[in-house]
Scaffold this motif. Sequence first.
Motif, PDB file in Angstrom:
ATOM      1  N   GLU A 270       5.358   4.586   5.003  1.00  0.00           N
ATOM      2  CA  GLU A 270       4.430   4.588   6.109  1.00  0.00           C
ATOM      3  C   GLU A 270       4.616   3.224   6.645  1.00  0.00           C
ATOM      4  O   GLU A 270       4.029   2.294   6.355  1.00  0.00           O
ATOM      5  CB  GLU A 270       2.979   4.898   5.704  1.00  0.00           C
ATOM      6  CG  GLU A 270       2.791   6.108   5.060  1.00  0.00           C
ATOM      7  CD  GLU A 270       1.310   6.468   4.832  1.00  0.00           C
ATOM      8  OE1 GLU A 270       0.369   6.011   5.581  1.00  0.00           O
ATOM      9  OE2 GLU A 270       0.903   6.971   3.772  1.00  0.00           O
TER      10      GLU A 270
ATOM     11  N   SER B  60       7.222  11.562  -1.514  1.00  0.00           N
ATOM     12  CA  SER B  60       6.764  11.071  -0.279  1.00  0.00           C
ATOM     13  C   SER B  60       7.628  11.515   1.111  1.00  0.00           C
ATOM     14  O   SER B  60       9.007  11.023   1.030  1.00  0.00           O
ATOM     15  CB  SER B  60       6.264   9.769   0.090  1.00  0.00           C
ATOM     16  OG  SER B  60       5.362   9.428  -1.142  1.00  0.00           O
TER      17      SER B  60
ATOM     18  N   GLU C  61       4.917  -2.089   5.885  1.00  0.00           N
ATOM     19  CA  GLU C  61       4.227  -0.847   5.413  1.00  0.00           C
ATOM     20  C   GLU C  61       2.830  -0.807   5.988  1.00  0.00           C
ATOM     21  O   GLU C  61       2.309  -2.349   6.125  1.00  0.00           O
ATOM     22  CB  GLU C  61       4.147  -0.674   3.947  1.00  0.00           C
ATOM     23  CG  GLU C  61       5.479  -0.314   3.376  1.00  0.00           C
ATOM     24  CD  GLU C  61       5.377  -0.173   1.822  1.00  0.00           C
ATOM     25  OE1 GLU C  61       6.320   0.735   1.216  1.00  0.00           O
ATOM     26  OE2 GLU C  61       4.709  -0.932   1.108  1.00  0.00           O
ATOM     27  N   ARG C  62       2.297   0.241   5.978  1.00  0.00           N
ATOM     28  CA  ARG C  62       0.785   0.264   6.678  1.00  0.00           C
ATOM     29  C   ARG C  62       0.063  -0.296   5.378  1.00  0.00           C
ATOM     30  O   ARG C  62       0.227   0.175   4.294  1.00  0.00           O
ATOM     31  CB  ARG C  62       0.443   1.606   7.057  1.00  0.00           C
ATOM     32  CG  ARG C  62      -0.911   1.815   7.589  1.00  0.00           C
ATOM     33  CD  ARG C  62      -1.256   3.231   8.282  1.00  0.00           C
ATOM     34  NE  ARG C  62      -0.919   4.306   7.124  1.00  0.00           N
ATOM     35  CZ  ARG C  62      -1.943   4.773   6.654  1.00  0.00           C
ATOM     36  NH1 ARG C  62      -3.182   4.297   6.791  1.00  0.00           N
ATOM     37  NH2 ARG C  62      -1.828   5.934   5.909  1.00  0.00           N
TER      38      ARG C  62
ATOM     39  N   ALA D 296      -1.137   1.558   2.247  1.00  0.00           N
ATOM     40  CA  ALA D 296      -0.580   3.033   2.286  1.00  0.00           C
ATOM     41  C   ALA D 296       0.509   3.098   1.274  1.00  0.00           C
ATOM     42  O   ALA D 296       0.989   2.147   0.768  1.00  0.00           O
ATOM     43  CB  ALA D 296      -0.090   3.354   3.658  1.00  0.00           C
ATOM     44  N   ASN D 297       1.022   4.359   1.244  1.00  0.00           N
ATOM     45  CA  ASN D 297       2.238   4.499   0.318  1.00  0.00           C
ATOM     46  C   ASN D 297       3.585   4.110   0.905  1.00  0.00           C
ATOM     47  O   ASN D 297       3.234   3.811   2.276  1.00  0.00           O
ATOM     48  CB  ASN D 297       2.389   5.842  -0.141  1.00  0.00           C
ATOM     49  CG  ASN D 297       1.308   6.483  -0.922  1.00  0.00           C
ATOM     50  OD1 ASN D 297       0.590   5.741  -1.526  1.00  0.00           O
ATOM     51  ND2 ASN D 297       1.061   7.758  -0.599  1.00  0.00           N
TER      52      ASN D 297
END
Lengths: 111, 116
Positions: free
Chosen positions: B104, A32, B96-97, B100-101
């Motif tokens: 983010e 990512s 983190e969002r 999300a991963n």
Amino acid sequence: QKEVEQNSGPLSVPEGAIASLNCTYSDRGSQSFFWYRQYSGKSPELIMFIYSNGDKEDGRFTAQLNKASQYVSLLIRDSQPSDSATYLCAVESGGYQKVTFGTGTKLQVIP
Amino acid sequence: SAVISQKPSRDICQRGTSLTIQCQVDSQVTMMFWYRQQPGQSLTLIATANQGSEATYESGFVIDKFPISRPNLTFSTLTVSNMSPEDSSIYLCSVERAGANTGELFFGEGSRLTVL
């Protein structure tokens, strides 16, 4: 050895031009990839993320990823003075849930 | 998006003292992250704070120097102990969002510490 490398800049482009920001990373297992924008005196803000090889477009921004070359880039089309900021590349180390940031590239868009 | 509030926004501290930074999130989150950004440098992760367990520290950071509390799912504190001028930095809280991963992230406004 740095894990995420960026040219510190400043990168100066005229208003309306395309700004190209580059980043390389060392961990081949990374899955990512992120671009954050940080205005002077402010905290970082996520503007793009990409997980697959190729291009990902969002408005004036395009993120490009080449995992074979361990290279990720950000293109800003029709650059505006408001795009002047430091752009941080961030990479998630595969499987460790840890994000490593580059030192950032300072972009200056000249009116 | 998450709204993250940090206090103090800035402070000037004397060498040898300690300062606690507070981070409040407007939603419940599993993990909260504390980063440091030294002048002209990028962000370095100090530790990850999970509610109900000990914080996980990154290489080069120890609990005695940077104790962290995480009493509930919306709040965390980071203490910078026995400060020296080398601790002058911006300290950022992050989450983190949702859904999300990893990576983010939303950041608080940061706490700018100057140690004299």
